[in-house]
Design a protein around this motif. Structure first.
Motif, PDB file in Angstrom:
ATOM      1  N   ASP A   1       0.837  -1.194   0.000  1.00  0.00           N
ATOM      2  CA  ASP A   1       0.000   0.000   0.000  1.00  0.00           C
ATOM      3  C   ASP A   1       0.876   1.250   0.000  1.00  0.00           C
ATOM      4  O   ASP A   1       0.871   2.054   0.942  1.00  0.00           O
ATOM      5  CB  ASP A   1      -0.944  -0.016   1.207  1.00  0.00           C
ATOM      6  N   VAL A   2       1.643   1.378  -1.078  1.00  0.00           N
ATOM      7  CA  VAL A   2       2.517   2.524  -1.292  1.00  0.00           C
ATOM      8  C   VAL A   2       2.203   3.068  -2.687  1.00  0.00           C
ATOM      9  O   VAL A   2       1.460   2.452  -3.445  1.00  0.00           O
ATOM     10  CB  VAL A   2       4.009   2.129  -1.182  1.00  0.00           C
ATOM     11  N   SER A   3       2.771   4.210  -3.036  1.00  0.00           N
ATOM     12  CA  SER A   3       2.376   4.835  -4.298  1.00  0.00           C
ATOM     13  C   SER A   3       3.478   4.939  -5.341  1.00  0.00           C
ATOM     14  O   SER A   3       3.241   5.405  -6.456  1.00  0.00           O
ATOM     15  CB  SER A   3       1.825   6.245  -4.024  1.00  0.00           C
ATOM     16  N   THR A   4       4.708   4.501  -5.006  1.00  0.00           N
ATOM     17  CA  THR A   4       5.797   4.614  -5.971  1.00  0.00           C
ATOM     18  C   THR A   4       6.512   3.281  -6.169  1.00  0.00           C
ATOM     19  O   THR A   4       6.500   2.408  -5.294  1.00  0.00           O
ATOM     20  CB  THR A   4       6.845   5.654  -5.528  1.00  0.00           C
ATOM     21  N   ARG A   5       7.122   3.136  -7.319  1.00  0.00           N
ATOM     22  CA  ARG A   5       7.894   1.936  -7.634  1.00  0.00           C
ATOM     23  C   ARG A   5       9.058   1.777  -6.656  1.00  0.00           C
ATOM     24  O   ARG A   5       9.348   0.665  -6.194  1.00  0.00           O
ATOM     25  CB  ARG A   5       8.406   2.042  -9.069  1.00  0.00           C
TER      26      ARG A   5
ATOM     27  N   VAL B   1      -1.386  -6.045  -4.402  1.00  0.00           N
ATOM     28  CA  VAL B   1      -1.298  -4.789  -5.126  1.00  0.00           C
ATOM     29  C   VAL B   1      -2.712  -4.228  -5.206  1.00  0.00           C
ATOM     30  O   VAL B   1      -3.600  -4.821  -5.814  1.00  0.00           O
ATOM     31  CB  VAL B   1      -0.725  -4.982  -6.542  1.00  0.00           C
ATOM     32  N   GLY B   2      -2.922  -3.084  -4.557  1.00  0.00           N
ATOM     33  CA  GLY B   2      -4.243  -2.489  -4.524  1.00  0.00           C
ATOM     34  C   GLY B   2      -4.344  -1.269  -5.419  1.00  0.00           C
ATOM     35  O   GLY B   2      -3.485  -1.005  -6.265  1.00  0.00           O
ATOM     36  N   MET B   3      -5.406  -0.502  -5.209  1.00  0.00           N
ATOM     37  CA  MET B   3      -5.690   0.637  -6.083  1.00  0.00           C
ATOM     38  C   MET B   3      -4.583   1.679  -6.076  1.00  0.00           C
ATOM     39  O   MET B   3      -4.221   2.223  -7.122  1.00  0.00           O
ATOM     40  CB  MET B   3      -7.006   1.284  -5.656  1.00  0.00           C
ATOM     41  N   GLU B   4      -4.044   1.991  -4.902  1.00  0.00           N
ATOM     42  CA  GLU B   4      -3.045   3.053  -4.805  1.00  0.00           C
ATOM     43  C   GLU B   4      -1.857   2.797  -5.724  1.00  0.00           C
ATOM     44  O   GLU B   4      -1.460   3.661  -6.520  1.00  0.00           O
ATOM     45  CB  GLU B   4      -2.575   3.198  -3.361  1.00  0.00           C
ATOM     46  N   LEU B   5      -1.292   1.608  -5.641  1.00  0.00           N
ATOM     47  CA  LEU B   5      -0.102   1.290  -6.425  1.00  0.00           C
ATOM     48  C   LEU B   5      -0.445   0.999  -7.877  1.00  0.00           C
ATOM     49  O   LEU B   5       0.260   1.422  -8.799  1.00  0.00           O
ATOM     50  CB  LEU B   5       0.625   0.102  -5.791  1.00  0.00           C
ATOM     51  N   PHE B   6      -1.552   0.291  -8.112  1.00  0.00           N
ATOM     52  CA  PHE B   6      -1.918  -0.065  -9.483  1.00  0.00           C
ATOM     53  C   PHE B   6      -2.291   1.175 -10.287  1.00  0.00           C
ATOM     54  O   PHE B   6      -1.902   1.314 -11.449  1.00  0.00           O
ATOM     55  CB  PHE B   6      -3.084  -1.056  -9.483  1.00  0.00           C
ATOM     56  N   TYR B   7      -3.037   2.087  -9.674  1.00  0.00           N
ATOM     57  CA  TYR B   7      -3.415   3.307 -10.391  1.00  0.00           C
ATOM     58  C   TYR B   7      -2.209   4.204 -10.651  1.00  0.00           C
ATOM     59  O   TYR B   7      -2.190   4.978 -11.612  1.00  0.00           O
ATOM     60  CB  TYR B   7      -4.477   4.079  -9.619  1.00  0.00           C
ATOM     61  N   ALA B   8      -1.206   4.114  -9.805  1.00  0.00           N
ATOM     62  CA  ALA B   8       0.002   4.922  -9.993  1.00  0.00           C
ATOM     63  C   ALA B   8       0.912   4.345 -11.076  1.00  0.00           C
ATOM     64  O   ALA B   8       1.501   5.095 -11.875  1.00  0.00           O
ATOM     65  CB  ALA B   8       0.774   5.035  -8.678  1.00  0.00           C
ATOM     66  N   LEU B   9       1.041   3.016 -11.105  1.00  0.00           N
ATOM     67  CA  LEU B   9       2.042   2.392 -11.974  1.00  0.00           C
ATOM     68  C   LEU B   9       1.475   1.474 -13.054  1.00  0.00           C
ATOM     69  O   LEU B   9       2.204   1.056 -13.954  1.00  0.00           O
ATOM     70  CB  LEU B   9       3.030   1.589 -11.119  1.00  0.00           C
ATOM     71  N   GLY B  10       0.191   1.137 -12.944  1.00  0.00           N
ATOM     72  CA  GLY B  10      -0.380   0.212 -13.913  1.00  0.00           C
ATOM     73  C   GLY B  10       0.135  -1.209 -13.722  1.00  0.00           C
ATOM     74  O   GLY B  10       0.640  -1.579 -12.661  1.00  0.00           O
ATOM     75  N   GLY B  11       0.013  -1.993 -14.771  1.00  0.00           N
ATOM     76  CA  GLY B  11       0.361  -3.410 -14.682  1.00  0.00           C
ATOM     77  C   GLY B  11       1.841  -3.697 -14.556  1.00  0.00           C
ATOM     78  O   GLY B  11       2.225  -4.829 -14.229  1.00  0.00           O
ATOM     79  N   ASP B  12       2.691  -2.687 -14.781  1.00  0.00           N
ATOM     80  CA  ASP B  12       4.136  -2.928 -14.729  1.00  0.00           C
ATOM     81  C   ASP B  12       4.578  -3.456 -13.368  1.00  0.00           C
ATOM     82  O   ASP B  12       5.502  -4.265 -13.288  1.00  0.00           O
ATOM     83  CB  ASP B  12       4.904  -1.640 -15.041  1.00  0.00           C
ATOM     84  N   ILE B  13       3.926  -2.990 -12.304  1.00  0.00           N
ATOM     85  CA  ILE B  13       4.342  -3.437 -10.972  1.00  0.00           C
ATOM     86  C   ILE B  13       4.018  -4.905 -10.758  1.00  0.00           C
ATOM     87  O   ILE B  13       4.771  -5.640 -10.112  1.00  0.00           O
ATOM     88  CB  ILE B  13       3.715  -2.556  -9.863  1.00  0.00           C
TER      89      ILE B  13
END
Length: 237
Positions: free
Chosen positions: A11-15, A34-46
């Motif tokens: 539950d973080v917002s950066t790679r 991987v929840g909304m915060e990280l997925f919306y920030a980075l998309g599927g790459d994470i």
């Protein structure tokens, strides 16, 4: 080998934050949410990066829309090869059925293992007052159990539910039904915005298949030590 009953929440917002935490936890944690915060920030790459690190991924996006849209959305996410996907049970029986059928069909067509599909019942941040404020007249626990049974009828593999309802769901839905439990707080850790909470050992004793631990690990001064403490508590059950 990592204990896959523990899912650590990214539950973080950066790679950079995500990679740092995964590195800190090392081989002791093999499953990540991987929840909304990280997925919306980075998309599927994470998700792709985590899979490349040989980690398992619970992609927690809580899809909730008309049946056709959710079915198509689930199929779009399949390309990321997550291990668990979820929808929100508030979408109803037809929506959940559409999601399950679309996911199984797409996985078979792609000739890849089908991810587990689970349904969010009632958010662990909600208490009885919040629930009544939405116009519901039955207790939260009754609604959770109703939704879990509906998810099983729809062909889902399990649900996300608070530890307070885990035992009843396990009795009603059987041993093979997946119950992923957030709202986990080790002894001495603040509940923050969670309302229906339990310790790691308590959740496992109640019948949880897997537990999701977020702030108690990622916000700790020593995340690896915090994860080790959760694992030790689980191993004692």
């Amino acid at each position: 080998m990592a204990d896959e009953r523990l899912i650590a929440a990214l539950d973080v917002s950066t790679r950079a934050e995500a990679e740092k935490l995964v590195t800190q936890l090392g081989e002791r944690v093999g499953y990540y949410k991987v929840g909304m915060e990280l997925f919306y920030a980075l998309g599927g790459d994470i998700v792709t990066w985590l899979k490349g690190e040989r980690k398992k991924v619970f992609l927690d996006l809580k899809l909730h829309d008309i049946p056709n849209t959710v079915g198509n959305g689930i199929c779009s996410l399949l390309r990321l090869r997550p291990d668990i996907l979820n929808v929100h049970t508030a979408g109803g029986l037809r929506m959940m059925k559409a999601a399950a059928e679309a996911l199984h069909s797409a996985a078979a067509e792609a000739d890849i293992p089908c991810p587990k599909l689970i349904g969010v019942t009632v958010l662990t941040s909600m208490d009885a007052e919040d629930w009544a404020g939405l116009g519901h007249t039955e207790p939260v626990a009754d609604s959770v159990l109703r939704r879990a049974k509906l998810a099983q009828e729809a062909g889902l593999d399990g649900v996300v539910a608070s530890p307070a309802e885990t035992a009843e769901i396990r009795r009603a839905c059987g041993e093979d039904f997946l119950i992923v439990t957030p709202g986990i707080r080790p002894a001495g850790v603040s509940h923050d915005d969670q309302r229906r909470v339990m310790t790691p050992a308590g959740a496992i004793r109640s019948g949880a298949s897997q537990i999701v631990v977020g702030r108690a690990i990622y916000a700790a001064e020593d995340p690896r030590a915090a994860a080790e403490a959760v694992l030790k508590e689980m191993e004692a059950v």
